[in-house]
Design an enzyme around this catalytic site. Structure first.
Site, PDB file in Angstrom:
ATOM      1  N   ASP A   1       0.781  -1.257   0.000  1.00  0.00           N
ATOM      2  CA  ASP A   1       0.000   0.000   0.000  1.00  0.00           C
ATOM      3  C   ASP A   1       0.806   1.297   0.000  1.00  0.00           C
ATOM      4  OD1 ASP A   1      -2.193  -1.646   0.128  1.00  0.00           O
ATOM      5  OD2 ASP A   1      -2.971  -0.898   2.027  1.00  0.00           O
TER       6      ASP A   1
ATOM      7  N   GLU B   1      -7.573   5.311  -5.082  1.00  0.00           N
ATOM      8  CA  GLU B   1      -6.440   5.770  -4.274  1.00  0.00           C
ATOM      9  C   GLU B   1      -5.123   5.613  -5.036  1.00  0.00           C
ATOM     10  OE1 GLU B   1      -7.453   3.519  -0.615  1.00  0.00           O
ATOM     11  OE2 GLU B   1      -7.547   5.458   0.392  1.00  0.00           O
TER      12      GLU B   1
ATOM     13  N   GLU C   1      -6.826  -3.258  -4.410  1.00  0.00           N
ATOM     14  CA  GLU C   1      -8.233  -3.039  -4.109  1.00  0.00           C
ATOM     15  C   GLU C   1      -8.656  -1.673  -4.673  1.00  0.00           C
ATOM     16  OE1 GLU C   1     -10.318  -4.512  -0.201  1.00  0.00           O
ATOM     17  OE2 GLU C   1      -9.650  -2.467   0.114  1.00  0.00           O
TER      18      GLU C   1
END
Ligand SMILES: *[C@@H]1O[C@H](CO)[C@@H](O)[C@H](O)[C@H]1NC(C)=O
Ligand SMILES: *[C@@H]1O[C@H](CO)[C@@H](O)[C@H](O)[C@H]1NC(C)=O
Ligand SMILES: *[C@@H]1O[C@H](CO)[C@@H](O)[C@H](O)[C@H]1NC(C)=O
Ligand SMILES: *[C@@H]1O[C@H](CO)[C@@H](O)[C@H](O)[C@H]1NC(C)=O
Length: 682
Positions: free
Chosen positions: A436, A514, A510
């Protein structure tokens, strides 16, 4: 390009790279160094690769961790190394309404007779589009190049090659000069084996064949049809093999692939649906598309392309600080009254107590939105207060004085980790395992870009830190500190999260919104610092990430990409893995559709308009989500993103509902939603 010129080109690039390493300062100086207790040693890489930063979200990550024996899907085959052999699978696709994945089954396994399984395979080199695996125990070296319809293997030292299957080999035939074998398995598959010089294979038993002593190149390909049309294409291109490939952004929104080819003849590769679309948007005079030559894949048909280099041109996207369409002045007062309230309620104590890098990032990006909205609605009176809030809260993270957490540089894999993440693999959503990074850092860059734009002196003071945060996931050129593009996959054309852990389905991602935000924020940083290189790379990546999100995450009702059962139940993919699609999220079940919508929409900024440019799809998404909104426990924050989507085609209806909301996501605000609604076309 002739072979000699080609080799010279790659040699010079390699040299430039080595030189760049030796002159770069060896350490990250903006953040303190740390020894991570959670990261494994990168022992599968050969020693000469350990001097440069290693990839952490790559298409071959499974080969680099644990035993290095988990499979990876390298279109069109799964590849699974073991100690002394490599298995190949042309997968079938499983599908129901909540999941679809490719099924690994070792159709063929390649090894040699003399095995010395003490030494595990090593990654001897890698490039943007390939990885080379060396099996010291078997004299085999595999050039694993993405999108190659052939598996290419170099056999060294006069070895007897052993090829086996888990199903019966029904027949084996060969050409008169013993350079091509055809084997048929009783699962209906027909495999072709090509050799660079005559090779003599004999059948051992029902399941395996062995060759006489051989040195040279062996190539293996499945023939995807039962007739002979595809086979003759494979015959024709069997002698030209790629050993590695580089991908370079040569211009704004333009990516160029270049393979190093050996042997002779024209290179045959496969393109996935997005590559195919982008190939036709550029001038590719030297490329021939074989549109009927197709392999199956969960990402859509992989189509034959002949050529040593491709140019992929994406759709330009506007990178702007403020809304793309502008806002009618008559709506300013309504936005301003909310802006005054949201500004007044910025809570420094609360924000500075957030230890999570993700949630802190969201909080400051939310405040940065307020600053930009203030500019757009000509309400500068609130700006000093917002800027002070932003600087005061973010500086401790940049100065490394924040006691709760912070960024540190670790030198095993080379990159930033958080203080919490250096001791705990799950802290900060796995940031310490390189999961991430683009999501978290994107929010930081957004806020930093806004401050630097308003206050260039502050920007100059914190430029080294800002550039470290950016370079951690968006380094274009090889350098000593960070790998090239940590998250973005130059072949698949979107980013991956997941970091370095072993996953049977490869990397995953996912939240596409973002990811888009990360590159958008980086390009804004480029604007703020007047750095056209950063601006252009950020813009190009934004555009590729958007096109991939639209291609693989946004599932239209009439989509033919995924199987019918899956399309029927899903307007959006939850978790997208390299070889699996799931409805669910990491943190919510598939039924919570409002969550699935929200995670693909947040944060709402000017680039949201480009990500959701297809109004027909947006309507389908909203209608599909609406039954979930009838539940009593639906979070007000998620509803905000749902109404933001509705506003794209019915702003008045959405406005009424937004004004009734009693809460907002921690990265969102009433001001931001009003700004969005009033900046829709109407
Ligand atoms: C990898 O090797 C280990 C050790 O031999 C074994 O326990 C594990 O099951 C293997 N994993 C896979 C995916 O084959
Ligand atoms: C779909 O298949 C998966 C994996 O086999 C299974 O766990 C799941 O329950 C199935 N879902 C439905 C809706 O049938
Ligand atoms: C002002 O903001 C607070 C919290 O941010 C909210 O609870 C309140 O309803 C807002 N008031 C108005 C008038 O918008
Ligand atoms: C700001 O946040 C702190 C900590 O959460 C809280 O104690 C305080 O009441 C808040 N201040 C205001 C003015 O809401």
């Amino acid at each position: 390009m002739s072979l000699v010129v080609g080799l010279l080109y790659f040699f010079l690039r390699r040299l430039a790279y080595l030189l760049s390493i030796s002159v770069t300062k060896p350490a990250e100086r903006n953040f303190p160094h740390v020894h991570s207790f959670v990261l494994p040693d990168p022992s599968h890489f050969s020693a000469n690769l350990l001097y440069s930063p290693l990839p952490t979200n790559s298409f071959f990550q499974n080969f680099a961790v644990n035993n290095g024996n988990e499979s990876e899907y390298l279109h069109p085959y799964f590849i699974k190394p073991s100690l002394s052999s490599l298995s190949l699978s042309y997968p079938s696709i499983f599908c129901n309404s909540s999941i679809t994945y490719q099924v690994f089954s070792p159709d063929l396994t390649i090894s040699t007779q003399d095995k010395n399984p003490d030494q595990h395979p090593k990654i001897s080199s890698f490039s943007d589009l390939s990885v080379t695996l060396d099996f010291p125990s078997t004299n085999l070296q595999f050039f694993l190049v993405r999108g190659s319809p052939y598996l290419t293997c170099l056999v060294k030292g006069k070895s007897e090659v052993l090829i086996s299957s888990i199903v019966t080999i029904e027949s084996m035939s060969f050409n008169s000069i013993l350079t091509k074998y055809t084997i048929k398995l009783n699962n209906k598959q027909k495999w072709l084996i090509y050799a660079s010089s005559p090779i003599k294979f004999s059948k051992n038993d029902k399941f395996s064949i062995t060759s006489d002593a051989f040195s040279g190149i062996i190539r293996i390909a499945i023939s995807p049809d039962s007739g002979s049309a595809f086979e003759s294409i494979l015959d024709q291109h069997s002698t030209a093999y790629p050993v590695f490939g580089e991908a370079t952004f040569t211009n704004l929104f333009t990516l160029e692939y270049r393979w190093e080819k050996q042997g002779f003849g024209d290179l045959l590769m496969l393109a996935h649906p997005l590559q195919l679309e982008l190939l036709s948007s550029a001038e590719n005079d030297k490329v021939v598309i074989l549109k009927d030559f197709k392999y199956n894949s969960m990402d859509g048909d992989l189509v034959g392309v002949v050529g040593d280099s491709w140019i992929l041109k994406s759709k330009p996207v506007p990178i702007t600080w403020n809304s793309i369409q502008g806002i009618d002045k008559k709506h300013f007062p309504r936005i301003i009254s909310s802006l005054d309230n949201d500004t007044k309620n910025l809570n420094l104590t609360a924000t500075m107590s957030i230890k999570s890098s993700y949630f802190f990032g969201k909080a400051i990006a939310r405040a940065a939105r307020l600053e930009l909205v203030a500019e757009e609605v000509s309400h500068p009176v609130v700006i000093p207060h917002i800027l002070k809030f932003l600087k005061t809260s973010i500086q401790p993270w940049l100065d490394s004085t924040f006691s709760g957490n912070g960024f540190l540089y670790e030198s095993k894999w080379r990159g930033l980790v958080t203080k919490l993440g250096s001791n705990d693999p799950l802290a900060d959503f796995g940031f310490g395992m390189y999961n991430d990074h683009h999501f978290h850092l994107g929010y930081f860059l957004y806020a930093i870009a806004v401050i630097a734009k308003q206050d260039p002196d502050w920007g100059a003071t914190y430029k080294p830190q800002a550039y470290s945060l950016m370079s951690d996931f968006m380094s274009q050129n090889p350098n000593f500190k960070y790998p090239v593009l940590r998250n973005f996959d130059l072949w698949k054309l979107h980013s991956w999260a997941g970091g370095i852990p072993e996953f049977p389905d490869g990397r995953n991602q996912e939240s596409t919104s973002e990811a888009v935000n990360a590159y958008y924020a980086a390009s804004l940083l480029g604007l703020a610092y007047g750095d056209s290189e950063v601006f252009e790379l950020g813009s190009s990546l934004t555009s590729f990430e958007i096109m991939s999100a639209q291609k693989w995450w946004h599932v239209e009702e009439n989509s033919e990409l995924y199987a019918k059962d899956f399309v029927k139940e899903n307007r959006v993919v939850g978790i997208l893995w390299n070889s699996k699609r799931e409805s669910r999220l990491w943190w919510a079940s598939a039924e919570l559709r409002e969550c699935r919508l929200a995670i693909q929409v947040m944060p709402v900024t000017p680039i949201t308009e480009a990500l959701f440019s297809d109004v027909g799809y947006v309507k389908e998404l909203v209608e599909w989500t609406s039954p979930a909104l009838k539940r009593k426990d639906v979070d007000e924050g998620w509803k905000g993103f749902y109404y933001a989507m509705e506003a794209i085609y019915d702003w008045e209806s959405a406005l009424g509902k937004i004004l009734d909301l009693t809460g907002f996501d921690d990265g969102n605000s009433l001001t931001n939603l009003l700004w969005w609604v009033y900046s829709r076309k109407h």
